[in-house]
Write a protein that holds these residues in place. Structure first.
Motif, PDB file in Angstrom:
ATOM      1  N   ASN A  11       0.870  -1.180   0.000  1.00 25.07           N
ATOM      2  CA  ASN A  11       0.000   0.000   0.000  1.00 25.07           C
ATOM      3  C   ASN A  11       0.901   1.223   0.000  1.00 25.07           C
ATOM      4  O   ASN A  11       1.234   1.769   1.047  1.00 25.07           O
ATOM      5  CB  ASN A  11      -0.913  -0.037   1.226  1.00 25.07           C
ATOM      6  N   ASP A  12       1.290   1.666  -1.207  1.00 24.25           N
ATOM      7  CA  ASP A  12       2.370   2.637  -1.314  1.00 24.25           C
ATOM      8  C   ASP A  12       1.893   4.062  -1.090  1.00 24.25           C
ATOM      9  O   ASP A  12       0.697   4.370  -1.148  1.00 24.25           O
ATOM     10  CB  ASP A  12       3.024   2.524  -2.693  1.00 24.25           C
ATOM     11  N   ASP A  13       2.851   4.958  -0.828  1.00 19.85           N
ATOM     12  CA  ASP A  13       2.556   6.377  -0.665  1.00 19.85           C
ATOM     13  C   ASP A  13       2.685   7.080  -2.014  1.00 19.85           C
ATOM     14  O   ASP A  13       2.974   6.449  -3.041  1.00 19.85           O
ATOM     15  CB  ASP A  13       3.502   6.996   0.371  1.00 19.85           C
ATOM     16  N   ASP A  14       2.446   8.394  -2.002  1.00 24.78           N
ATOM     17  CA  ASP A  14       2.465   9.143  -3.260  1.00 24.78           C
ATOM     18  C   ASP A  14       3.836   9.140  -3.926  1.00 24.78           C
ATOM     19  O   ASP A  14       3.935   9.269  -5.150  1.00 24.78           O
ATOM     20  CB  ASP A  14       2.024  10.595  -2.995  1.00 24.78           C
ATOM     21  N   ALA A  15       4.872   8.994  -3.134  1.00 27.36           N
ATOM     22  CA  ALA A  15       6.233   9.021  -3.690  1.00 27.36           C
ATOM     23  C   ALA A  15       6.688   7.652  -4.170  1.00 27.36           C
ATOM     24  O   ALA A  15       7.824   7.512  -4.660  1.00 27.36           O
ATOM     25  CB  ALA A  15       7.213   9.544  -2.646  1.00 27.36           C
ATOM     26  N   ASN A  16       5.819   6.655  -4.038  1.00 25.29           N
ATOM     27  CA  ASN A  16       6.166   5.282  -4.440  1.00 25.29           C
ATOM     28  C   ASN A  16       7.451   4.792  -3.763  1.00 25.29           C
ATOM     29  O   ASN A  16       8.253   4.069  -4.355  1.00 25.29           O
ATOM     30  CB  ASN A  16       6.323   5.186  -5.961  1.00 25.29           C
ATOM     31  N   SER A  17       7.653   5.175  -2.506  1.00 27.90           N
ATOM     32  CA  SER A  17       8.888   4.816  -1.804  1.00 27.90           C
ATOM     33  C   SER A  17       8.962   3.320  -1.520  1.00 27.90           C
ATOM     34  O   SER A  17      10.049   2.731  -1.524  1.00 27.90           O
ATOM     35  CB  SER A  17       8.991   5.598  -0.492  1.00 27.90           C
ATOM     36  N   LYS A  18       7.815   2.689  -1.304  1.00 27.10           N
ATOM     37  CA  LYS A  18       7.832   1.246  -1.006  1.00 27.10           C
ATOM     38  C   LYS A  18       8.203   0.437  -2.247  1.00 27.10           C
ATOM     39  O   LYS A  18       8.938  -0.549  -2.156  1.00 27.10           O
ATOM     40  CB  LYS A  18       6.480   0.804  -0.463  1.00 27.10           C
ATOM     41  N   VAL A  19       7.692   0.876  -3.406  1.00 26.70           N
ATOM     42  CA  VAL A  19       8.057   0.209  -4.655  1.00 26.70           C
ATOM     43  C   VAL A  19       9.542   0.405  -4.936  1.00 26.70           C
ATOM     44  O   VAL A  19      10.243  -0.531  -5.353  1.00 26.70           O
ATOM     45  CB  VAL A  19       7.207   0.747  -5.814  1.00 26.70           C
ATOM     46  N   ALA A  20      10.028   1.613  -4.699  1.00 19.10           N
ATOM     47  CA  ALA A  20      11.455   1.883  -4.920  1.00 19.10           C
ATOM     48  C   ALA A  20      12.319   1.001  -4.024  1.00 19.10           C
ATOM     49  O   ALA A  20      13.349   0.459  -4.467  1.00 19.10           O
ATOM     50  CB  ALA A  20      11.748   3.357  -4.662  1.00 19.10           C
ATOM     51  N   MET A  21      11.893   0.851  -2.762  1.00 21.26           N
ATOM     52  CA  MET A  21      12.653  -0.002  -1.848  1.00 21.26           C
ATOM     53  C   MET A  21      12.617  -1.456  -2.304  1.00 21.26           C
ATOM     54  O   MET A  21      13.626  -2.162  -2.246  1.00 21.26           O
ATOM     55  CB  MET A  21      12.093   0.123  -0.431  1.00 21.26           C
ATOM     56  N   LEU A  22      11.450  -1.908  -2.771  1.00 21.31           N
ATOM     57  CA  LEU A  22      11.325  -3.279  -3.270  1.00 21.31           C
ATOM     58  C   LEU A  22      12.296  -3.516  -4.423  1.00 21.31           C
ATOM     59  O   LEU A  22      13.012  -4.524  -4.457  1.00 21.31           O
ATOM     60  CB  LEU A  22       9.896  -3.558  -3.712  1.00 21.31           C
ATOM     61  N   LYS A  23      12.316  -2.599  -5.379  1.00 17.51           N
ATOM     62  CA  LYS A  23      13.215  -2.756  -6.526  1.00 17.51           C
ATOM     63  C   LYS A  23      14.673  -2.795  -6.078  1.00 17.51           C
ATOM     64  O   LYS A  23      15.476  -3.590  -6.591  1.00 17.51           O
ATOM     65  CB  LYS A  23      12.997  -1.600  -7.516  1.00 17.51           C
ATOM     66  N   GLN A  24      15.002  -1.942  -5.108  1.00 15.78           N
ATOM     67  CA  GLN A  24      16.380  -1.902  -4.624  1.00 15.78           C
ATOM     68  C   GLN A  24      16.764  -3.225  -3.957  1.00 15.78           C
ATOM     69  O   GLN A  24      17.861  -3.758  -4.187  1.00 15.78           O
ATOM     70  CB  GLN A  24      16.554  -0.752  -3.631  1.00 15.78           C
ATOM     71  N   LEU A  25      15.857  -3.760  -3.158  1.00 17.36           N
ATOM     72  CA  LEU A  25      16.140  -5.025  -2.482  1.00 17.36           C
ATOM     73  C   LEU A  25      16.294  -6.169  -3.472  1.00 17.36           C
ATOM     74  O   LEU A  25      17.181  -7.021  -3.327  1.00 17.36           O
ATOM     75  CB  LEU A  25      15.026  -5.338  -1.475  1.00 17.36           C
ATOM     76  N   ILE A  26      15.433  -6.197  -4.488  1.00 18.04           N
ATOM     77  CA  ILE A  26      15.542  -7.245  -5.506  1.00 18.04           C
ATOM     78  C   ILE A  26      16.834  -7.093  -6.297  1.00 18.04           C
ATOM     79  O   ILE A  26      17.527  -8.074  -6.582  1.00 18.04           O
ATOM     80  CB  ILE A  26      14.316  -7.219  -6.437  1.00 18.04           C
ATOM     81  N   GLN A  27      17.178  -5.864  -6.635  1.00 24.87           N
ATOM     82  CA  GLN A  27      18.401  -5.628  -7.407  1.00 24.87           C
ATOM     83  C   GLN A  27      19.664  -5.981  -6.616  1.00 24.87           C
ATOM     84  O   GLN A  27      20.689  -6.320  -7.204  1.00 24.87           O
ATOM     85  CB  GLN A  27      18.458  -4.170  -7.861  1.00 24.87           C
ATOM     86  N   THR A  28      19.566  -5.891  -5.282  1.00 26.23           N
ATOM     87  CA  THR A  28      20.717  -6.273  -4.448  1.00 26.23           C
ATOM     88  C   THR A  28      20.617  -7.717  -3.985  1.00 26.23           C
ATOM     89  O   THR A  28      21.397  -8.164  -3.128  1.00 26.23           O
ATOM     90  CB  THR A  28      20.840  -5.347  -3.224  1.00 26.23           C
ATOM     91  N   HIS A  29      19.657  -8.461  -4.550  1.00 27.45           N
ATOM     92  CA  HIS A  29      19.531  -9.915  -4.329  1.00 27.45           C
ATOM     93  C   HIS A  29      19.303 -10.262  -2.858  1.00 27.45           C
ATOM     94  O   HIS A  29      19.736 -11.317  -2.386  1.00 27.45           O
ATOM     95  CB  HIS A  29      20.781 -10.644  -4.848  1.00 27.45           C
ATOM     96  N   ASP A  30      18.601  -9.388  -2.150  1.00 32.81           N
ATOM     97  CA  ASP A  30      18.359  -9.577  -0.713  1.00 32.81           C
ATOM     98  C   ASP A  30      16.907 -10.022  -0.516  1.00 32.81           C
ATOM     99  O   ASP A  30      16.017  -9.197  -0.290  1.00 32.81           O
ATOM    100  CB  ASP A  30      18.649  -8.262   0.027  1.00 32.81           C
ATOM    101  N   TYR A  31      16.679 -11.332  -0.574  1.00 37.80           N
ATOM    102  CA  TYR A  31      15.300 -11.825  -0.526  1.00 37.80           C
ATOM    103  C   TYR A  31      14.775 -11.963   0.896  1.00 37.80           C
ATOM    104  O   TYR A  31      13.567 -11.977   1.101  1.00 37.80           O
ATOM    105  CB  TYR A  31      15.194 -13.132  -1.315  1.00 37.80           C
ATOM    106  N   VAL A  32      15.658 -12.031   1.864  1.00 34.44           N
ATOM    107  CA  VAL A  32      15.210 -11.888   3.250  1.00 34.44           C
ATOM    108  C   VAL A  32      14.739 -10.453   3.463  1.00 34.44           C
ATOM    109  O   VAL A  32      13.700 -10.211   4.086  1.00 34.44           O
ATOM    110  CB  VAL A  32      16.338 -12.251   4.228  1.00 34.44           C
ATOM    111  N   GLY A  33      15.485  -9.493   2.918  1.00 30.89           N
ATOM    112  CA  GLY A  33      15.057  -8.099   3.001  1.00 30.89           C
ATOM    113  C   GLY A  33      13.737  -7.877   2.289  1.00 30.89           C
ATOM    114  O   GLY A  33      12.871  -7.128   2.778  1.00 30.89           O
ATOM    115  N   VAL A  34      13.544  -8.504   1.127  1.00 28.01           N
ATOM    116  CA  VAL A  34      12.266  -8.417   0.417  1.00 28.01           C
ATOM    117  C   VAL A  34      11.136  -8.941   1.302  1.00 28.01           C
ATOM    118  O   VAL A  34      10.068  -8.335   1.414  1.00 28.01           O
ATOM    119  CB  VAL A  34      12.328  -9.208  -0.909  1.00 28.01           C
TER     120      VAL A  34
END
Length: 763
Positions: free
Chosen positions: A614-637
């Protein structure tokens, strides 16, 4: 003035005798010489104080000719034999020719040392003839006649003599120790790293001796002086000291030498920047300068004053500082490929037999080589099996290492009791395999089926895991054969270990996975699917690598077949686990053939997860998700998803995600970020003690990461009964680091939480 100097001379002579007594009752050359370094330091101190005493004695009308002759003869001998050694490996650790360093070390031996120890006493007792006011007749230190001290030292020596293995030695004196596989430190950066490894050994050795002899104040004080001196030497070798380029103390630290090799020294520099390194080092250096490497020459600072300062100095705090500095050294070694071996100094080497050493003895002559080689292990003896299994389950790290080495040999070479045939079908062909089920395997099967506790059962599985690289098939067969009678929890553990072994082709293992994939328990079903996927990645990856891209099984088809009957939530967790395999221990040669499949899996995961946020107007949660996936951190995801679920902890996916991370089904990548998220997973599970077991080592490995230190304090703050530890940790962080207002607020919140809980308990 005269009385104060005489008192210091007596103190020096006494310490030299105590150090000599300790060294001569520890015949191990490395231990003895490490202690004997203190004699070199104090001999130089004695010369300085004796020379400082001559003028005031002469001015007071005393005939100092004999005293002067004795001390100058002593000084001349010291200049010849030990002055360089005192500077290079005693009071400091400085650059020196590698071969000359070994020669200096070997020259520290009982005959030469006895001359300087006895000479110090003779110089002091020579003052008796002058009838100087304040002179106290020399008395042999009581420690020299205490048989309990000798027995403690002999116990230590017996434990050293009982060592039956060879270790890796990367320090600059490794060639001067027996049963050590030494490396050469020839370039400046390697020489400095070798010096740091050496000082680390000295400090550990002296801490061990101090702990065993803590009941004797004079001995404990002596080792305190040595440890403080070596801590300063360690820091000066690690971090370039800010002195003038032509100063005697000028020396490039490891940080500068690493930079000279066009490598980053961030691990050291970031620690220095984040911590109160200079302040803590200055406090330690003050003690080292006054009573460690030197004995203060200024008459205004009397011996009782110096001893009071030494007693007041908090060694535990200094050791905590040293631990952080040593961790920065380790981190720097891991960060630079050609320095990694220095982090492994002291590691036990398996498959290497002890041999006769040419190390120069501290006293006497070298022992003759053994008449016969060591006996071969009894790999067919049931009693040896039982003894080594108990070593593995209950022993210390060295005992576990011995047991693991024994079982490795037994699994590979004990008598065969069954020949297992396996048929592999591929395409239009068939291949036949034969595997030996040996006596050691049968023993392990009997042990697993013999009423072990869950704790010991898991311990045996850990032994299997540690030996899986040898002959995986019979080890997997042991587990499959004990599985039918195992309860659900143990079947879950067996699934996990079979996945890590990856024995394939193996029909009985495949049948076991099929059966467990239909278990009524979700955790077992998930682990069976994960085990099959790991085995596929390992074996198919090797096949594709060896056959230039040919395939036996198509990746996406296998994934679809294993997940098609799952619910959406179950499938999401399963896919997160699959993705984590590509960044876990199998990453590299096994996973490279599946790079395109992994990229597609990442995209699918992002598509499945986005609706849950349930993201905010800045899409910060989606940005964090992409960053975690790109850094291969699936526990973080997983943590990110769980924290942002609409119903929070009440959402059924919350517990499922957290549990999968804590069980290791979703594998934490081997980086600090993923380890932090794994600790947070345990916090979310409210299992704070396991969270501490992860966060504590994470903080220890990263002394430059203040937030990691604070996380440990926060976890301790949540543990009932750990209030004192939490407060101590908060105090330590404040003392050691430069904190931002936000970091200070986080520590204050821990203190408030702890105080509120204590208040509630008292009400």
């Amino acid at each position: 003035m005269v009385q104060g100097r005489i008192e210091k001379l007596r103190f020096i002579a006494e310490e030299m005798q105590i150090a000599f007594h300790l060294a001569t009752n520890l015949t191990d050359p490395f231990f003895a010489r490490t202690i004997a370094r203190h004699i070199l330091v104090r001999a130089e101190n004695l010369i300085a104080h004796a020379r400082g005493l001559r003028r005031p004695l002469r001015d007071a009308g005393f005939d100092t000719n004999a005293f002067h002759t004795a001390k100058e003869a002593y000084a001349t001998e010291f200049e010849e034999y030990f002055k360089v050694a005192r500077h290079k490996i005693g009071a400091h650790v400085q650059d020196f020719d590698f071969g000359k360093r070994i020669e200096l070390w070997n020259d520290i031996e009982i005959v030469k040392l006895s001359y300087f120890v006895d000479g110090a006493r003779e110089i002091y007792e020579g003052l008796a003839a002058l009838t100087v006011p304040g002179y106290v007749p020399y008395a042999v230190p009581a420690e020299l006649s205490d048989p309990k001290i000798v027995e403690i030292l002999h116990q230590i020596q017996r434990s050293l003599d009982a060592r039956t293995w060879v270790e890796m030695g990367t320090d600059s004196l490794a060639m001067a120790r027996g049963n050590t596989s030494a490396v050469l430190n020839t370039t400046p950066v390697h020489a400095r790293a070798g010096q740091l490894a050496l000082i680390r050994r000295w400090i550990a050795l002296q801490l061990e001796l101090r702990g065993k002899l803590a009941a004797y104040p004079a001995i404990a004080r002596l080792f305190k002086e040595r440890i403080v001196t070596d801590i300063v030497s360690f820091c000066d070798c690690l971090v370039t000291r800010p002195v003038a380029a032509d100063a005697l103390q000028a020396m490039d630290g490891l940080n500068k030498l690493v930079q000279a090799e066009n490598q980053s020294s961030a691990a050291i520099d970031d620690f220095v920047a984040a911590s109160h390194f200079e302040t803590d080092l200055a406090a330690t250096r003050r003690v080292r300068d006054k009573i460690g490497a030197h004995l203060e020459i200024d008459e205004a600072e009397t011996l009782p004053m110096l001893l009071a300062d030494l007693n007041a100095f908090d060694l535990d705090k200094a050791l905590a500082f040293y631990d952080r500095v040593a961790a920065a050294f380790n981190k720097q070694c891991f960060a630079v490929l050609f320095l990694r071996m220095y982090a492994a100094d002291g590691a036990r080497l398996y498959g290497v037999t002890m041999g006769h050493s040419a190390v120069k003895p501290f006293a006497g002559v070298a022992e003759p080589p053994p008449a016969a080689p060591p006996a071969l292990p009894l790999i067919n003896d049931e009693q040896e099996y039982a003894k080594n299994l108990r070593r593995w389950l209950d022993g210390d790290e060295n005992q576990k290492g011995t047991a693991r080495d024994f079982f490795w040999k037994a699994f590979m070479g004990s008598d065969s009791i069954e020949d297992i045939k396996e048929t592999e079908h591929f395409g239009s062909g068939t291949r036949y395999h034969s595997h030996q089920f040996r006596k050691a395997h049968q023993f392990l099967l009997d042990a697993l089926s013999d009423g072990l506790s869950d704790f010991d059962f898991k311990g045996v599985l850990d032994l299997v895991m540690s030996c899986r690289g040898g002959a995986p098939y019979p080890l997997s067969e042991v587990l499959v054969r004990c599985a039918p009678h195992a309860p659900v929890f143990r079947q879950y553990l067996i699934c996990h270990v079979l996945g890590e072994i990856g024995s394939e082709p193996h029909e009985s293992v495949s049948d076991f996975f099929d059966a467990q994939a239909h278990s009524p328990t979700w955790a077992v079903r998930l682990e069976a699917v994960m085990a099959r996927y790991k085995s596929f990645i390992k074996n198919e990856g090797v096949f594709r690598t060896n056959h230039k891209g040919q395939t036996k099984v198509e990746h996406d088809a296998l994934v679809a077949s294993m997940t098609q009957a799952m619910s959406p939530d179950e499938r999401l967790i399963c896919l997160l686990g699959f993705a984590s395999v590509h960044t876990g221990p199998l990453a590299g040669v096994f996973t490279t053939p599946f790079n395109s499949n992994y990229t597609a899996l990442q995209a699918e995961l992002e598509m499945l997860i986005l609706p849950l946020l349930n993201d905010d107007d800045a899409n910060s949660k989606v940005a964090m998700l992409k960053q975690l996936i790109q850094t291969h951190d699936y526990v973080g995801v997983s943590v990110h998803i769980a924290i942002n679920l609409n119903s929070g902890e009440n959402h059924p996916l919350y517990a499922a995600l957290v549990d999968a991370c804590c069980r290791g089904t979703i594998i934490a990548a081997s980086n600090n970020q993923a380890s932090r998220h794994l600790a947070i997973s345990y916090v979310m599970k409210k299992d704070h003690r396991f969270a501490f077991e992860i966060a504590g080592p994470l903080a220890d490995r990263n002394p430059d990461w203040i937030d990691a230190q604070i996380l440990v304090a926060q976890i301790l703050g949540e543990i009932v009964g750990a209030e004192a530890d939490a407060r101590k940790r908060v105090s330590s962080i404040r003392s050691a680091y430069k904190l931002s207002p936000m970091q200070e607020a986080a520590l204050a919140a821990v203190e408030t939480e702890v105080q509120n809980r204590v208040t509630r308990q008292e009400e």
